[in-house]
Design a protein around this motif. Structure first.
Motif, PDB file in Angstrom:
ATOM      1  N   TYR A  38      -5.664  -3.085   3.649  1.00 11.68           N
ATOM      2  CA  TYR A  38      -4.251  -2.730   3.568  1.00 11.68           C
ATOM      3  C   TYR A  38      -4.065  -1.498   4.462  1.00 11.68           C
ATOM      4  N   ASN A  39      -2.928  -1.392   5.140  1.00  7.38           N
ATOM      5  CA  ASN A  39      -2.728  -0.162   5.902  1.00  7.38           C
ATOM      6  C   ASN A  39      -2.405   0.966   4.921  1.00  7.38           C
ATOM      7  N   CYS A  40      -2.292   2.184   5.424  1.00  4.72           N
ATOM      8  CA  CYS A  40      -2.132   3.338   4.532  1.00  4.72           C
ATOM      9  C   CYS A  40      -0.879   3.241   3.662  1.00  4.72           C
ATOM     10  N   ALA A  41       0.212   2.768   4.238  1.00  7.71           N
ATOM     11  CA  ALA A  41       1.447   2.626   3.463  1.00  7.71           C
ATOM     12  C   ALA A  41       1.320   1.526   2.415  1.00  7.71           C
ATOM     13  N   GLN A  42       0.786   0.390   2.829  1.00 10.89           N
ATOM     14  CA  GLN A  42       0.610  -0.726   1.898  1.00 10.89           C
ATOM     15  C   GLN A  42      -0.289  -0.339   0.731  1.00 10.89           C
ATOM     16  N   ALA A  43      -1.342   0.399   1.006  1.00  7.74           N
ATOM     17  CA  ALA A  43      -2.277   0.788  -0.054  1.00  7.74           C
ATOM     18  C   ALA A  43      -1.582   1.608  -1.131  1.00  7.74           C
ATOM     19  N   VAL A  44      -0.745   2.546  -0.717  1.00  5.05           N
ATOM     20  CA  VAL A  44      -0.050   3.397  -1.692  1.00  5.05           C
ATOM     21  C   VAL A  44       1.022   2.605  -2.428  1.00  5.05           C
ATOM     22  N   VAL A  45       1.874   1.906  -1.707  1.00  3.94           N
ATOM     23  CA  VAL A  45       2.965   1.171  -2.354  1.00  3.94           C
ATOM     24  C   VAL A  45       2.420   0.095  -3.294  1.00  3.94           C
ATOM     25  N   CYS A  46       1.423  -0.642  -2.843  1.00  4.98           N
ATOM     26  CA  CYS A  46       0.893  -1.742  -3.658  1.00  4.98           C
ATOM     27  C   CYS A  46       0.126  -1.258  -4.886  1.00  4.98           C
ATOM     28  N   ALA A  47      -0.450  -0.080  -4.820  1.00  4.34           N
ATOM     29  CA  ALA A  47      -1.163   0.452  -5.990  1.00  4.34           C
ATOM     30  C   ALA A  47      -0.206   0.736  -7.148  1.00  4.34           C
ATOM     31  N   TYR A  48       1.058   0.978  -6.837  1.00  4.99           N
ATOM     32  CA  TYR A  48       2.027   1.376  -7.861  1.00  4.99           C
ATOM     33  C   TYR A  48       3.214   0.419  -7.985  1.00  4.99           C
ATOM     34  N   CYS A  49       3.263  -0.624  -7.193  1.00  6.84           N
ATOM     35  CA  CYS A  49       4.466  -1.455  -7.099  1.00  6.84           C
ATOM     36  C   CYS A  49       4.978  -1.953  -8.449  1.00  6.84           C
ATOM     37  N   ASP A  50       4.082  -2.373  -9.319  1.00  9.76           N
ATOM     38  CA  ASP A  50       4.526  -2.899 -10.612  1.00  9.76           C
ATOM     39  C   ASP A  50       5.234  -1.849 -11.458  1.00  9.76           C
ATOM     40  N   PHE A  92       5.245   0.540   8.073  1.00 10.63           N
ATOM     41  CA  PHE A  92       5.101   1.985   7.931  1.00 10.63           C
ATOM     42  C   PHE A  92       3.685   2.479   8.219  1.00 10.63           C
ATOM     43  N   GLY A  93       2.743   1.559   8.319  1.00 14.81           N
ATOM     44  CA  GLY A  93       1.367   1.945   8.613  1.00 14.81           C
ATOM     45  C   GLY A  93       1.225   2.518  10.006  1.00 14.81           C
ATOM     46  N   PHE A  94       0.171   3.298  10.215  1.00 13.37           N
ATOM     47  CA  PHE A  94      -0.121   3.915  11.508  1.00 13.37           C
ATOM     48  C   PHE A  94       1.077   4.741  11.971  1.00 13.37           C
ATOM     49  N   GLY A  95       1.674   5.473  11.016  1.00 12.08           N
ATOM     50  CA  GLY A  95       2.830   6.302  11.353  1.00 12.08           C
ATOM     51  C   GLY A  95       3.958   5.490  11.942  1.00 12.08           C
ATOM     52  N   MET A  96       4.352   4.441  11.242  1.00 12.49           N
ATOM     53  CA  MET A  96       5.354   3.466  11.679  1.00 12.49           C
ATOM     54  C   MET A  96       4.928   2.827  13.001  1.00 12.49           C
ATOM     55  N   GLY A  97       3.620   2.650  13.148  1.00 15.04           N
ATOM     56  CA  GLY A  97       3.076   2.004  14.324  1.00 15.04           C
ATOM     57  C   GLY A  97       3.089   2.880  15.571  1.00 15.04           C
ATOM     58  N   GLN A  98       3.519   4.134  15.415  1.00 14.94           N
ATOM     59  CA  GLN A  98       3.675   5.010  16.572  1.00 14.94           C
ATOM     60  C   GLN A  98       3.056   6.385  16.352  1.00 14.94           C
ATOM     61  N   MET A  99       2.260   6.521  15.324  1.00 17.78           N
ATOM     62  CA  MET A  99       1.621   7.787  14.977  1.00 17.78           C
ATOM     63  C   MET A  99       2.637   8.901  14.686  1.00 17.78           C
ATOM     64  N   GLU A 100       3.765   8.531  14.150  1.00 17.29           N
ATOM     65  CA  GLU A 100       4.750   9.521  13.718  1.00 17.29           C
ATOM     66  C   GLU A 100       4.447   9.897  12.261  1.00 17.29           C
ATOM     67  N   THR A 101       5.432   9.893  11.373  1.00 16.78           N
ATOM     68  CA  THR A 101       5.192  10.285   9.984  1.00 16.78           C
ATOM     69  C   THR A 101       4.121   9.401   9.366  1.00 16.78           C
ATOM     70  N   CYS A 102       3.147  10.023   8.752  1.00 16.82           N
ATOM     71  CA  CYS A 102       2.020   9.341   8.109  1.00 16.82           C
ATOM     72  C   CYS A 102       2.524   8.215   7.202  1.00 16.82           C
ATOM     73  N   GLY A 103       1.905   7.046   7.334  1.00 11.49           N
ATOM     74  CA  GLY A 103       2.299   5.898   6.528  1.00 11.49           C
ATOM     75  C   GLY A 103       2.129   6.117   5.044  1.00 11.49           C
ATOM     76  N   ALA A 104       1.096   6.851   4.648  1.00 14.01           N
ATOM     77  CA  ALA A 104       0.877   7.124   3.228  1.00 14.01           C
ATOM     78  C   ALA A 104       2.001   7.987   2.665  1.00 14.01           C
ATOM     79  N   VAL A 105       2.453   8.971   3.453  1.00 17.14           N
ATOM     80  CA  VAL A 105       3.576   9.813   3.037  1.00 17.14           C
ATOM     81  C   VAL A 105       4.854   8.980   2.992  1.00 17.14           C
ATOM     82  N   SER A 106       5.055   8.142   4.005  1.00 23.63           N
ATOM     83  CA  SER A 106       6.230   7.264   4.025  1.00 23.63           C
ATOM     84  C   SER A 106       6.256   6.370   2.791  1.00 23.63           C
ATOM     85  N   ALA A 107       5.085   5.893   2.389  1.00 20.94           N
ATOM     86  CA  ALA A 107       4.987   5.043   1.198  1.00 20.94           C
ATOM     87  C   ALA A 107       5.392   5.805  -0.055  1.00 20.94           C
ATOM     88  N   ALA A 108       4.931   7.039  -0.175  1.00 17.56           N
ATOM     89  CA  ALA A 108       5.316   7.850  -1.335  1.00 17.56           C
ATOM     90  C   ALA A 108       6.830   8.060  -1.357  1.00 17.56           C
TER      91      ALA A 108
END
Length: 136
Positions: free
Chosen positions: A17-29, A45-61
């Motif tokens: 899972y990319n960084c965003a998917q890992a965070v969102v999917c861990a808590y989705c339910d 949202f992974g890989f900083g929205m694919g452009q190395m911008e805002t961290c995907g894990a932060v975006s997921a939160a």
């Protein structure tokens, strides 16, 4: 008390899972969405929205913050302030710990100095979800 899912998020990332998917999917339910929808909605949202911008894990939160604080269509315009405030807290706390919220800075692509690994970012974002979105 809800059982911590920080390790689940890290494990999902390890599974591919990319960084965003890992965070969102861990808590989705806990936020009212199924894992398939969470996975698909957070993919870009992974890989900083694919452009190395805002961290995907932060975006997921922040995505989860919206699911928690938004009043939905019944409250158009009434809950944005609360959501933006929670986003600010999450980003500020992440930045305090890691010196940045930008993927390229966290990965050290320009400086050669890695501030935080992807699994570390997933762990930190998941801890913020638990601290600020699940403890209230």
């Amino acid at each position: 008390m809800i059982e911590s899912r920080v390790q689940k998020a890290v494990e999902l990332h390890r599974k591919g899972y990319n960084c965003a998917q890992a965070v969102v999917c861990a808590y989705c339910d806990l936020f009212g969405i199924d894992e398939q929808t969470a996975y698909r909605a957070s993919e870009a949202f992974g890989f900083g929205m694919g452009q190395m911008e805002t961290c995907g894990a932060v975006s997921a939160a922040c995505m989860l913050a919206g699911l928690k604080t938004s009043g939905g269509l019944d409250a158009i315009g009434k809950t944005k302030g609360d959501t933006y405030k929670m986003n600010r807290i999450i980003c500020d706390k992440f930045r305090e710990k890691n010196q940045s919220t930008l993927c390229r800075e966290l990965k050290g692509t320009e400086t050669g100095k890695v501030l935080r690994t992807c699994p570390g970012c997933v762990e930190d974002a998941a801890q913020l979800v638990e601290t600020y979105l699940l403890s209230n």
